[in-house]
Structures are given as C-alpha cells and as structure tokens.
Scaffold this motif. Structure first.
Motif, PDB file in Angstrom:
ATOM      1  N   LYS A  87     -31.479 -28.569  42.547  1.00 24.71           N
ATOM      2  CA  LYS A  87     -31.254 -29.269  41.283  1.00 24.71           C
ATOM      3  C   LYS A  87     -32.304 -30.373  41.109  1.00 24.71           C
ATOM      4  CE  LYS A  87     -26.324 -28.708  42.094  1.00 24.71           C
ATOM      5  NZ  LYS A  87     -25.102 -29.429  42.464  1.00 24.71           N
ATOM      6  N   PRO A  88     -33.587 -30.006  41.074  1.00 22.93           N
ATOM      7  CA  PRO A  88     -34.614 -31.063  41.042  1.00 22.93           C
ATOM      8  C   PRO A  88     -34.556 -31.949  39.803  1.00 22.93           C
ATOM      9  CG  PRO A  88     -35.623 -28.905  40.784  1.00 22.93           C
ATOM     10  CD  PRO A  88     -34.185 -28.687  41.109  1.00 22.93           C
ATOM     11  N   MET A  89     -34.279 -31.396  38.637  1.00 27.14           N
ATOM     12  CA  MET A  89     -34.244 -32.233  37.424  1.00 27.14           C
ATOM     13  C   MET A  89     -33.075 -33.210  37.473  1.00 27.14           C
ATOM     14  SD  MET A  89     -36.792 -32.084  35.490  1.00 27.14           S
ATOM     15  CE  MET A  89     -36.149 -33.161  34.251  1.00 27.14           C
ATOM     16  N   MET A  90     -31.928 -32.753  37.938  1.00 32.93           N
ATOM     17  CA  MET A  90     -30.781 -33.645  38.036  1.00 32.93           C
ATOM     18  C   MET A  90     -31.074 -34.761  39.043  1.00 32.93           C
ATOM     19  SD  MET A  90     -26.871 -33.005  39.251  1.00 32.93           S
ATOM     20  CE  MET A  90     -27.180 -33.277  40.977  1.00 32.93           C
ATOM     21  N   MET A  91     -31.685 -34.405  40.160  1.00 31.49           N
ATOM     22  CA  MET A  91     -31.999 -35.407  41.180  1.00 31.49           C
ATOM     23  C   MET A  91     -33.032 -36.407  40.669  1.00 31.49           C
ATOM     24  SD  MET A  91     -30.050 -35.032  43.717  1.00 31.49           S
ATOM     25  CE  MET A  91     -30.870 -36.117  44.856  1.00 31.49           C
ATOM     26  N   ILE A  92     -34.037 -35.927  39.934  1.00 31.19           N
ATOM     27  CA  ILE A  92     -35.049 -36.830  39.376  1.00 31.19           C
ATOM     28  C   ILE A  92     -34.391 -37.799  38.397  1.00 31.19           C
ATOM     29  CG2 ILE A  92     -37.030 -36.886  37.787  1.00 31.19           C
ATOM     30  CD1 ILE A  92     -37.784 -36.356  40.694  1.00 31.19           C
ATOM     31  N   MET A  93     -33.469 -37.289  37.583  1.00 30.26           N
ATOM     32  CA  MET A  93     -32.786 -38.175  36.641  1.00 30.26           C
ATOM     33  C   MET A  93     -31.922 -39.200  37.365  1.00 30.26           C
ATOM     34  SD  MET A  93     -31.809 -35.982  33.307  1.00 30.26           S
ATOM     35  CE  MET A  93     -32.170 -34.272  33.514  1.00 30.26           C
ATOM     36  N   LEU A  94     -31.238 -38.789  38.420  1.00 25.74           N
ATOM     37  CA  LEU A  94     -30.416 -39.731  39.180  1.00 25.74           C
ATOM     38  C   LEU A  94     -31.287 -40.795  39.861  1.00 25.74           C
ATOM     39  CD1 LEU A  94     -27.736 -37.416  40.837  1.00 25.74           C
ATOM     40  CD2 LEU A  94     -27.385 -39.115  39.042  1.00 25.74           C
ATOM     41  N   LEU A  95     -32.402 -40.373  40.408  1.00 29.89           N
ATOM     42  CA  LEU A  95     -33.311 -41.332  41.038  1.00 29.89           C
ATOM     43  C   LEU A  95     -33.914 -42.274  39.999  1.00 29.89           C
ATOM     44  CD1 LEU A  95     -34.975 -38.971  43.635  1.00 29.89           C
ATOM     45  CD2 LEU A  95     -33.385 -40.853  44.095  1.00 29.89           C
ATOM     46  N   ALA A  96     -34.203 -41.739  38.808  1.00 31.04           N
ATOM     47  CA  ALA A  96     -34.709 -42.595  37.729  1.00 31.04           C
ATOM     48  C   ALA A  96     -33.654 -43.635  37.349  1.00 31.04           C
ATOM     49  CB  ALA A  96     -35.094 -41.759  36.518  1.00 31.04           C
ATOM     50  N   ILE A  97     -32.417 -43.213  37.260  1.00 28.81           N
ATOM     51  CA  ILE A  97     -31.337 -44.150  36.933  1.00 28.81           C
ATOM     52  C   ILE A  97     -31.211 -45.213  38.020  1.00 28.81           C
ATOM     53  CG2 ILE A  97     -28.815 -44.358  36.683  1.00 28.81           C
ATOM     54  CD1 ILE A  97     -28.946 -41.600  35.233  1.00 28.81           C
ATOM     55  N   GLY A  98     -31.300 -44.790  39.274  1.00 28.66           N
ATOM     56  CA  GLY A  98     -31.204 -45.741  40.374  1.00 28.66           C
ATOM     57  C   GLY A  98     -32.315 -46.771  40.357  1.00 28.66           C
TER      58      GLY A  98
END
Length: 187
Positions: free
Chosen positions: A154-165
């Motif tokens: 789930k790379p896009m979901m993980m990138i979005m979560l890391l961006a939020i963090g």
C-alpha cells in the motif's frame, strides 16, 4: 490557518507529484523542475518568523536562503544546459532531481527551518521509493511500527500517512515558533 497554507501546498503537491511519477517516471521531470522554485519560495516564507524568534537579522536570514536556493537553481540550470538529461535519461534525471531537492531541503532544515528538515525526510523517502520500487519493504517496517498490515503493498496509503505525520510535526514546530514570536513581542 493562513500560516498552514504553504505547508499544506508543499505536502499536497508532493503527494500528487509522487503519484504521477509512480505512473510515468520519465515524463514528470519537468513537473519536479517547476516545483523546485515553489519549494524554495515556501521555504523562505515559512521560516521568516524563525529568524525573528531567534533574534537573528531577517536580512541575513533572507541572504542565506537566497544563497542556498539560488545556488541549487543555478546548479540545476547548469546541469540542464550541459545536457545531463540526455546523458542520464529522463528516469534517472527525475530521481536525481527529487533526491537533490530533498538534500537541499535538509540543508535548509538543519540551518534555518526545522519544518523543512522533516519535509526533506519525507521527500527523500519518496525519492528512494521511486528510485527502486522493489524496496517497498521499508514501508513494511514502517507499517509494523504503525500497526498497519501489509503496508509494503500500500505505498500510496503509506506515503499519505507519512505526509500527515511529518505535516503534524511541522504544525507543532510552526505553533512553537508562533509562541516564541508572541513571547518576544510581549517583552
């Protein structure tokens, strides 16, 4: 809320460019090239209060920012004029541009604005994942830490979560700077 807008733009555009680059690595180099001055401008305006809060000269701060970002833009123009894209190819040029932008953002973050440091970590991870998509296993490790199952797929979901963090860290740093500015003004 207006102070958050540049940081929101920074992260949102990075996520969009990451998604586009995953689909067409060779065709997005020009988008990243146009994004470099945007990052430079956001870097300059979002850390303006930091200079005041630290008691530094705003003129000296501005000169430092202009030197760092100006040198980076000059280097990119020089490489472009030298035909680096033709020598490396579009895909490698895109990856190189992203990683160099992350490195310059880290430099700015270390010396002038901590928010850019955390953004550079996020951008560097994006560049790393684009450079070698087979290394998404690093997302699995991050997913284990965050208790997310099958994070590597789930790379896009993980990138979005890391961006939020990293965005939330930036908000904290922005609010602490605002508090320092308010305290300095009240003295």
């Amino acid at each position: 809320m207006l102070a958050l807008l540049p940081i929101i733009i920074l992260y949102a555009v990075t996520i969009i460019l990451y998604a586009l680059t995953r689909e067409d690595l060779a065709g997005t180099a020009s988008y990243w090239e146009y994004f470099v001055p945007v990052v430079a401008f956001i870097s300059i305006i979002t850390a303006w209060a930091n200079a005041y809060a630290r008691g530094d000269s705003r003129l000296l701060y501005l000169i430092r920012q202009i030197i760092i970002w100006g040198a980076f833009l000059w280097m990119l123009l020089t490489l472009q004029a030298a035909g680096v894209e033709a020598a490396l190819g579009s895909e490698k040029t895109t990856i190189t541009l992203i990683l160099m932008l992350a490195m310059v953002a880290m430099l700015v973050g270390l010396y002038l604005d901590a928010k850019m440091f955390f953004y550079s970590l996020f951008l560097g991870l994006c560049g790393y994942l684009l450079a070698d998509p087979a290394n998404v296993a690093v997302l699995g490790k991050i997913g284990e830490t965050l208790k997310i199952e099958d994070a590597a797929n789930k790379p896009m979901m993980m990138i979005m979560l890391l961006a939020i963090g990293t965005f939330l860290i930036s908000i904290f740093l922005l609010l602490s700077t605002r508090g320092s500015v308010a305290a300095r003004r009240s003295r």
